[in-house]
Design an enzyme around this catalytic site. Structure first.
Site, PDB file in Angstrom:
ATOM      1  N   GLU A  43       0.830  -1.210   0.000  1.00 22.97           N
ATOM      2  CA  GLU A  43       0.000   0.000   0.000  1.00 22.97           C
ATOM      3  C   GLU A  43       0.860   1.255   0.000  1.00 22.97           C
ATOM      4  O   GLU A  43       1.043   1.898   1.036  1.00 22.97           O
ATOM      5  CB  GLU A  43      -0.956   0.022   1.201  1.00 22.97           C
ATOM      6  CG  GLU A  43      -2.099  -0.954   1.106  1.00 22.97           C
ATOM      7  CD  GLU A  43      -3.124  -0.784   2.229  1.00 22.97           C
ATOM      8  OE1 GLU A  43      -2.822  -0.080   3.219  1.00 22.97           O
ATOM      9  OE2 GLU A  43      -4.219  -1.352   2.110  1.00 22.97           O
TER      10      GLU A  43
ATOM     11  N   GLU B 169      -6.642  -6.957  -1.371  1.00 22.53           N
ATOM     12  CA  GLU B 169      -7.085  -6.770   0.017  1.00 22.53           C
ATOM     13  C   GLU B 169      -8.400  -6.018   0.040  1.00 22.53           C
ATOM     14  O   GLU B 169      -8.553  -4.998  -0.626  1.00 22.53           O
ATOM     15  CB  GLU B 169      -6.020  -6.004   0.801  1.00 22.53           C
ATOM     16  CG  GLU B 169      -6.299  -5.875   2.288  1.00 22.53           C
ATOM     17  CD  GLU B 169      -5.162  -5.166   3.007  1.00 22.53           C
ATOM     18  OE1 GLU B 169      -3.985  -5.588   2.827  1.00 22.53           O
ATOM     19  OE2 GLU B 169      -5.430  -4.192   3.727  1.00 22.53           O
TER      20      GLU B 169
END
Length: 359
Positions: free
Chosen positions: A185, A277
């Site tokens: 991320e 995710e």
């Protein structure tokens, strides 16, 4: 995932209470899967399993395709950070994931900071080797997640990433079930910086494994830039110069509503995506579940055959962890009895047959 930064702000006493039992339990699967990795024989894909049926994946156009060139959608689970919850990734739980949940893919979430890889590269690399072998034994695709989070610029860990992925790709290059996610991320960093990192990392993997699919997280915590005040045009107008490559998108349904869904919808017609995710709760990984918005996302992903893994396969006390607290100390993982509401919901979605058209 952003809510893990909240974990770092807990008191030292709470942190000690959380991590002590995990450290004691971490020898279970780590010992089973990672002991003497250099000498253990490579696991074979069981006939009829997802990875045996579909073989070496490749990116064809905007989609993930199997070895026959057919677009497919993988569905499965992400571990929690293996430095905290390795006790949840063991023989009984992985058997349940493969045989009871009927998953296609296991995302192996290895944090870099926060008590992860940087504290003991040998230990964590061996753990990942072991988990890859365990996924392979069950015919699952193994998605190796370089879970950088803080710092948000993946270039801060470039040297570590080159060392880690060189070894992982070299050892597992002959397997057909490995997927490489080189940055979890990216956040508070420009897309140009992320792209530069990806274009340095992809040749490192290709030098060892020329066929493996490589993924990279988009900026704004995997939000296509939305959470950083940007949008998907950064990526679309400045794509990573690589083939057999995909971009990742993350969402948490109770927090990420119209703006995020719309960006995903627009991007899906322009670039190849993999949702590595997502959760049915808020971006904190906790709170109530928004199953209605979650289903909206999953219906869209199914219609486009965009693969996904859910966060997370652990018994953390937050609502986003699929197992009830204490489950991982035992050996009962099948059925819905050990599951929280989010776990029962996502297990049902993984088990449901993929019957959407391929075009």
């Amino acid at each position: 995932m952003r809510w893990d930064k909240i974990r770092l702000r807990v008191t030292a006493a709470l942190a000690a209470g959380l991590l002590a039992p995990v450290a004691a339990a971490s020898t279970s699967m780590a010992t089973e899967t990672a002991a003497e990795p250099a000498t253990q024989a490579a696991a074979a894909l069981p006939p009829g399993s997802p990875a045996a049926i579909n073989g070496q994946l490749k990116v064809c156009g905007l989609q993930l395709c199997n070895s026959a060139g057919k677009p497919i959608q993988l569905r499965g689970m992400s571990t929690h950070g293996i430095q905290w919850y390795s006790q949840c990734v063991k023989t009984a739980s992985l058997d349940a994931l493969a045989n009871d949940w009927k998953a296609d893919v296991l995302r192996i979430s290895m944090y870099i900071q926060e008590g992860g890889y940087e504290t003991n590269p040998r230990k964590f690399t061996d753990m990942v080797h072991g988990y890859i072998e365990e996924a392979t034994k069950r015919g699952l695709y193994a998605l190796v997640d370089w879970h950088q989070l803080t710092p948000g610029d993946p270039n801060a860990n470039l040297g570590r990433a080159k060392t880690f992925f060189t070894e992982i790709a070299q050892r597992h290059k002959d397997k057909t079930n490995i997927i490489y996610d080189i940055a979890n991320e990216p956040n508070n960093v420009s897309w140009d910086r992320v792209r530069s990192y990806a274009e340095q990392m992809i040749p490192v993997i290709r030098a060892q494994d020329p066929d493996g699919v490589v993924l990279v997280g988009t900026h704004g915590w995997g939000s296509l830039g939305i959470s950083d005040g940007r949008d998907e045009t950064d990526v679309i107008n400045n794509p990573v110069r690589a083939t057999n490559f995909m971009y990742t998108f993350h969402f948490y349904a109770a927090s990420h509503r119209t703006e995020y869904f719309t960006a995903l919808s627009r991007a899906a017609s322009k670039i190849p995506l993999f949702v590595t995710e997502f959760g049915t709760q808020t971006a904190s990984g906790d709170g109530g579940n928004d199953f209605t918005n979650s289903q909206k996302y999953l219906d869209f992903l199914a219609s486009k055959k965009i693969s996904w893994t859910n966060w997370n396969f652990s018994d953390d006390n937050r609502s986003g962890a699929v197992f009830k607290p204490g489950t991982c100390a035992g050996s009962s993982f099948t059925g819905t009895a050990p599951l929280k509401p989010a776990g029962a919901w996502i297990r049902d979605r993984i088990r449901t047959a993929d019957d959407f058209p391929t075009s």
